[in-house]
Design an enzyme around this catalytic site. Structure first.
Site, short mmCIF file in Angstrom:
data_model
loop_
_atom_site.label_atom_id
_atom_site.label_comp_id
_atom_site.label_asym_id
_atom_site.label_seq_id
_atom_site.Cartn_x
_atom_site.Cartn_y
_atom_site.Cartn_z
N GLU A 1 0.82 -1.21 0.00
CA GLU A 1 0.00 0.00 0.00
C GLU A 1 0.86 1.27 0.00
OE1 GLU A 1 -3.17 0.37 -0.47
OE2 GLU A 1 -3.51 -1.80 -0.60
N CYS B 1 -12.34 3.29 -15.00
CA CYS B 1 -12.67 4.70 -14.80
C CYS B 1 -11.39 5.52 -14.72
CB CYS B 1 -13.51 4.88 -13.54
SG CYS B 1 -14.38 6.45 -13.44
N CYS C 1 -16.17 3.53 -20.55
CA CYS C 1 -17.57 3.52 -20.13
C CYS C 1 -18.38 2.41 -20.80
CB CYS C 1 -18.22 4.88 -20.42
SG CYS C 1 -17.41 6.26 -19.57
N CYS D 1 -18.23 -0.57 -18.62
CA CYS D 1 -18.33 -0.34 -17.18
C CYS D 1 -19.69 -0.80 -16.65
CB CYS D 1 -18.16 1.15 -16.88
SG CYS D 1 -18.34 1.54 -15.13
N CYS E 1 -24.49 5.73 -13.62
CA CYS E 1 -23.44 6.73 -13.53
C CYS E 1 -23.94 8.06 -14.08
CB CYS E 1 -22.19 6.28 -14.30
SG CYS E 1 -20.87 7.51 -14.31
#
Length: 352
Positions: A42, A190, A197, A200, A206
């Protein structure tokens, strides 16, 4: 920040289903509950793409398989394994945090306790808490902000409102899959400039997509005014082929790494700050270059000199006089390592 009234479970359930089928499942830090491995990944993933992180992560974990190995290593060794990954404060924070963890005798378990480690912010702490301990916590990195900004068509999203929104969207179960799904959505579909899109799964709800305004959201923040800095890199070579390198100060750019000595570019002759017998090295006419950092462009001009007379002893100089091959083993910023390669090739061509 007003969000449209949408089915409360649609966002989370859709992300979870998509991640199971299309998300990433083979990353080297996945499939474990070991907080140390998750924490390292991370930190590396902060402001760095997954594809770049993977080889660095694998080499880092080979060198420091346990947190105690990282804590016991000296900082220069740690930065050597971080060299090339950028944002070197992350490596320094990681080292200090490892020492703190070993000193206290346990790895923090809650998001709140994780945030007390150097270099661990709220979103990073939440990710570690979710993946290592299965805790209920919301992440909100740049990718997640973009996903939420588009999905809800947020004109002026403020962090406080985004955190509240992110927490309200958390599902009751499968938090790990959901969290990974958010990360994968922002990274794979995204994206900032070319969102995919058409494939997606969130497109039916959205708001940015339905309005045909995916490039508008989230509203871009005011750009930081970039500045410029101009420095000369002093490439100083002794008759026996040794070159001077100095450790960069902490804190500061490239802090703890090694570089050729620098001085501000101005009207004064290069090398004026050094009390050495210097003569130009005309065979080494290396071009200037620009190193682009977050808030400024760093214009660096290599200036090569031959050193005459007596070279200061190691105890009388802040740096090291070493051969090029020796210097390549030092923890170096990427631009300096590249410059060393160029210097080596140029000298080889001069000999030939």
């Amino acid at each position: 920040m007003n969000c449209p009234a949408l089915p409360s479970t649609f966002f989370a359930q859709t992300l979870v289903a998509w991640q199971r089928q299309h998300g990433r499942h083979e990353l080297p830090w996945q499939g474990t509950r070991e907080p140390y491995r998750i924490w390292v990944s991370e930190i590396m993933l902060q402001q760095t793409q997954v594809g770049t992180v993977i080889p660095f992560y694998q080499r880092f974990m080979t060198a420091f398989p346990e947190v105690i190995d990282l804590a016991r290593a000296d900082l220069e060794t740690v930065l050597g394994h971080w060299s090339g990954l950028g944002y070197y404060a992350r490596g320094r924070h990681l080292h200090r945090a490892a020492q703190k963890i070993v000193q206290q005798g346990f790895f923090p378990r809650s998001s709140e306790e994780l945030q007390k480690l150097p270099g661990v912010g709220r979103s990073t702490a939440a990710a570690i808490a979710v993946f290592a301990y299965g805790q209920r916590a919301a992440i909100l990195d740049g990718n997640v902000k973009r996903v939420l900004g588009r999905f809800f068509a947020l004109d002026t999203p403020e962090d406080a409102g985004l955190w509240a929104l992110a927490e309200s969207l958390l599902p009751d179960r499968e938090l790990e899959t959901y969290t990974q799904g958010l990360m994968d959505m922002g990274s794979l579909l995204c994206t900032r400039t070319r969102p995919r899109c058409a494939v997606c799964p969130l497109q039916t709800q959205c708001q940015a997509y339905l309005r045909g305004e995916t490039q508008r959201y989230p509203t871009a923040r005011r750009k930081t005014v970039r500045s410029e800095r101009h420095h000369r890199l002093l490439l100083l070579c002794t008759p026996d082929g040794r070159w001077l390198m100095e450790k960069r100060p902490i804190p500061g750019v490239w802090g703890g790494l090694w570089s050729f000595p620098m001085e501000v570019s101005d009207s004064r002759p290069a090398g004026h700050s050094l009390t050495l017998d210097l003569a130009p090295y005309p065979e080494l006419d290396l071009p200037p270059f620009i190193h682009r950092l977050t808030h400024f462009d760093w214009h660096l001009t290599p200036c090569a000199f031959k050193v005459g007379g007596t070279v200061p002893s190691p105890s009388d100089t802040p740096g090291h006089w070493k051969s090029l091959s020796d210097l390549m083993t030092y923890p170096l910023p990427t631009p300096i390592r590249q410059l060393l390669h160029t210097l080596f090739i140029t000298l080889t061509e001069c000999v030939e």
